[in-house]
Design a protein around this motif. Structure first.
Motif, short mmCIF file in Angstrom:
data_model
loop_
_atom_site.label_atom_id
_atom_site.label_comp_id
_atom_site.label_asym_id
_atom_site.label_seq_id
_atom_site.Cartn_x
_atom_site.Cartn_y
_atom_site.Cartn_z
N ASN A 65 -8.88 11.09 -2.80
CA ASN A 65 -9.70 12.01 -2.00
C ASN A 65 -9.28 13.44 -2.35
O ASN A 65 -8.09 13.77 -2.31
N LEU A 66 -10.25 14.27 -2.66
CA LEU A 66 -9.98 15.67 -2.97
C LEU A 66 -10.81 16.54 -2.04
O LEU A 66 -12.03 16.36 -1.93
N ALA A 67 -10.15 17.46 -1.32
CA ALA A 67 -10.83 18.31 -0.35
C ALA A 67 -10.60 19.78 -0.70
O ALA A 67 -9.49 20.18 -1.06
N TYR A 68 -11.68 20.55 -0.58
CA TYR A 68 -11.60 21.99 -0.80
C TYR A 68 -12.10 22.70 0.44
O TYR A 68 -13.25 22.50 0.88
N TRP B 190 -6.86 23.70 -1.50
CA TRP B 190 -7.03 22.36 -2.06
C TRP B 190 -6.04 21.38 -1.45
O TRP B 190 -4.85 21.68 -1.32
N THR B 191 -6.55 20.18 -1.07
CA THR B 191 -5.69 19.10 -0.57
C THR B 191 -6.06 17.81 -1.30
O THR B 191 -7.24 17.47 -1.42
N LEU B 192 -5.05 17.09 -1.77
CA LEU B 192 -5.24 15.83 -2.47
C LEU B 192 -4.63 14.70 -1.66
O LEU B 192 -3.50 14.80 -1.18
N ASN B 193 -5.40 13.64 -1.49
CA ASN B 193 -4.89 12.41 -0.89
C ASN B 193 -5.13 11.28 -1.89
O ASN B 193 -6.26 11.05 -2.30
N TYR B 194 -4.08 10.60 -2.29
CA TYR B 194 -4.22 9.53 -3.26
C TYR B 194 -3.39 8.33 -2.81
O TYR B 194 -2.45 8.46 -2.01
N PHE C 48 0.84 -1.19 0.00
CA PHE C 48 0.00 0.00 0.00
C PHE C 48 0.88 1.25 0.00
O PHE C 48 1.89 1.33 0.70
N PHE C 49 0.46 2.22 -0.80
CA PHE C 49 1.15 3.52 -0.86
C PHE C 49 0.10 4.62 -0.81
O PHE C 49 -0.93 4.55 -1.49
N THR C 50 0.36 5.66 -0.01
CA THR C 50 -0.56 6.80 0.05
C THR C 50 0.23 8.09 0.25
O THR C 50 1.31 8.08 0.86
N HIS C 51 -0.32 9.18 -0.28
CA HIS C 51 0.35 10.47 -0.20
C HIS C 51 -0.70 11.55 0.02
O HIS C 51 -1.66 11.65 -0.75
N THR C 52 -0.52 12.32 1.06
CA THR C 52 -1.37 13.50 1.31
C THR C 52 -0.60 14.74 0.86
O THR C 52 0.47 15.03 1.40
N LEU C 53 -1.16 15.45 -0.13
CA LEU C 53 -0.43 16.53 -0.79
C LEU C 53 -1.24 17.82 -0.78
O LEU C 53 -2.31 17.88 -1.41
N PRO C 54 -0.82 18.85 -0.05
CA PRO C 54 -1.49 20.16 -0.15
C PRO C 54 -1.18 20.79 -1.51
O PRO C 54 -0.03 21.12 -1.81
#
Length: 590
Positions: free
Chosen positions: A337-340, A310-314, A299-305
């Motif tokens: 996941n995309l958050a605004y 806007w914040t992207l988690n993929y 499993f790989f995940t990255h939370t990227l502002p």
């Protein structure tokens, strides 16, 4: 990481009595499971305080008695902490009984559980070990007819779990967590060799009831079977997690894990009472199955502002499952996941998650079915708002598309034999609107309100099931839960909470009504559920002088409404809830 708990055991791998807190993410499961199941993200024991000892006793009606001992704390340097807990109890209301008016007939449970946890820390390392053990003896409740005939069945559950973890700080931005988990689950069911006959409904009155194999007298279906079962499942699960922080809110994680599963199940079933539910209608059945399975994942995940708002988690997950018999399959699963953030108090989220869920570790011992992993594509649109400093609200629209949806029923319907026979629906769907409000006050008033309007329905039968119902029979169309509490400065608190679910129509009830029988006074095919609880507690803040005393009163199912669950559904785990219960508790802390 904790290994997979078995579906047929009553004991949990970790006793919640010993946990200080559990962080839970909702939304991973759906309303078809009652909306009460989530994913545990983090469970903590109370070991980050000065050394303490607590002893609590609880007594109540219906044979309830429980003693709980806990001790824990940390040293002055803060580099060593520990927790020890033990719980011993008994009750005459262990299970949800088949007879709503006689729920204590052969329904005693004797429980004991223990937990030990120790953690040591140095400048760059943290090593933690946890050991949990449970040994519980249960009677399987009987109807009045069976009880009068002398029928007795019992079940013994045992769990032993060991967790060992080592967290190493690689540098100021990275750390590595290595863990090993072991879980051995055992279950044994015995009987005293006595049975009661089973009479199927007269086909001249209702061919549908007769074809479904439902009893002529629903209040006393009989106990025609003599079960003997032994189930043992061992799991060894190593895992490794690497975390790297690029900056504030910018975090990457990589995980590798494997779960080696070794299981054996011995079953001997006799049908001297002509229940007719054994495989192929045989008068006796026996099986002895052993298997070595595997569940593994990368499993790989990255939370990227992306920007200030806007914040992207993929992420991406690759999984493999082998049941040790006839299934070897896997899946690559993306997560986005995309958050605004409109501002500091309001956020809009859009997410997609494809998941791969291993089926229950128990198998159909008849060898007549093959259970595949459940594959789910989840879409969620949600809006969350911090309405005030102490009030948050969330509105979410959720849809799940299932392939090979796992459905679990008893191997022998209308029986008290805890043998499960999971099957797959080829496809299924869940969609719902979910709403919640929660307050966060340290003192004074607090409350919560959550509501789900949903539907869950299978769409196509699987390879080993020829037809599907209109809805999942364990669903609630509308579910509402709410609670309110008040905490005074002196440690006195009062809380009430309630749960209501409308239920889905159940096919067996209108069949009985058409034959002129109203089981337990039911007048309609939809069976709602309603439960309300009351909790009055006095727990003052611990003083330096000590010891401190606390106590309280709990009332479960306050209004004692037991015509609640769909007793006649094929999902035999849904029965009547336990009747009203009172529980007094007192504790000493020093």
């Amino acid at each position: 990481p904790v290994p997979i708990p078995t579906a047929s055991t009553t004991s949990q791998p970790l006793d919640p009595e010993f946990l200080k807190s559990i962080d839970v993410r909702t939304g991973s499961m759906n309303g078809s499971q009652g909306g009460q199941t989530g994913m545990v993200l983090d469970a903590k024991t109370l070991d980050d305080v000065d050394p303490y000892v607590t002893f609590t006793t609880r007594v109540g009606d219906l044979g309830q008695l429980e003693n709980v001992f806990q001790t824990g704390g940390r040293n002055e340097q803060g580099d060593f902490s520990f927790f020890l807990g033990g719980r011993w109890g008994r009750t005459n209301m262990q299970f949800e009984a088949p007879d709503p008016n006689h729920q204590t007939l052969n329904n005693r449970g004797i429980q004991q559980s223990y937990l030990m946890r120790m953690t040591g820390r140095t400048g760059e390392d943290e090593v933690s070990g946890t050991l949990s053990y449970q040994l519980n003896n249960y009677q399987l409740p009987q109807t009045r007819q069976n009880f009068d005939a002398g029928v007795r069945q019992d079940q013994v559950d045992s769990n032993i779990m060991a967790l060992l973890s080592w967290k190493r700080v690689v540098d100021e931005d990275s750390d590595l967590l290595t863990s090993f988990s072991y879980l051995k689950s055992g279950q044994r069911v015995r009987n005293n060799g006595i049975f009661t006959p089973y009479a199927t409904f007269d086909p001249n009155i209702s061919a549908d009831l007769a074809d479904a194999g439902l009893p002529a007298v629903p209040e006393n279906p009989g106990s025609p079977y003599l079960p003997t079962t032994d189930l043992t499942i061992e799991q060894f699960q190593p895992a490794m997690t690497y975390t790297h922080r690029f900056g504030e809110g910018n975090v990457m994680q990589a995980v590798i894990s494997a779960n080696f599963i070794f299981s054996g199940q011995r079953v001997q079933l006799l049908d001297p009472g002509a229940g007719g539910g054994l495989p192929d209608g045989a008068p006796d059945f026996s099986a002895n199955i052993r298997r070595n399975g595997l569940s593994s994942a990368l499993f790989f995940t990255h939370t990227l502002p992306i920007s200030e708002r806007w914040t992207l988690n993929y992420g991406l997950r690759g999984e493999l499952f082998e049941n040790g018999l006839d299934v070897s399959t896997g899946q690559i699963s993306p997560l986005v996941n995309l958050a605004y953030a409109f501002n500091d108090r309001n956020v809009l989220r859009l997410s997609y998650n494809r998941s791969f869920q291993a089926p229950p570790l128990e198998i159909d011992v008849t060898g007549q079915t093959v259970v595949l992993p459940q594959r789910v594509s989840t879409y969620e649109l949600s809006y969350e708002s911090q309405l005030s400093d102490s009030l948050t609200g969330k509105l979410a629209l959720v849809r799940k598309d299932y392939r090979d949806q796992v459905d679990i029923g008893l191997l022998i319907p209308n029986s008290n034999i805890p043998l499960f026979a999971p099957v797959n629906f080829a496809s299924a769907r869940y969609q719902g609107l979910e709403f919640s409000l929660n307050t966060h006050n340290d003192k004074g008033w607090n409350g919560f309100l959550s509501a789900t309007v949903s539907e869950a329905r299978p769409l196509a039968p699987g390879a080993f099931i020829s037809e599907v119902t209109e809805f999942n029979d364990h669903d609630q169309r509308l579910q509402l839960s709410a609670g309110a509490s008040y905490l005074w400065d002196n440690g006195l608190s009062l809380a009430v909470d309630g749960l209501y679910g409308t239920g889905y129509p159940q096919p067996a009830i209108p069949l009985y009504l058409a034959a002129g029988i109203r089981p337990y006074g039911l007048e309609q095919e939809r069976v709602p559920r309603f439960i309300a609880n009351l909790n009055l507690q006095y727990r003052p803040q611990p003083s330096a002088e000590g010891p401190d005393f606390s106590g309280g009163l709990q009332v479960f199912n306050l209004f004692d409404n037991r015509n609640l669950l769909n007793f006649y559904s094929a999902f035999s785990g849904n029965r009547f809830v336990q009747q009203r219960r009172f529980l007094l508790n007192g504790s000493i802390h020093f």
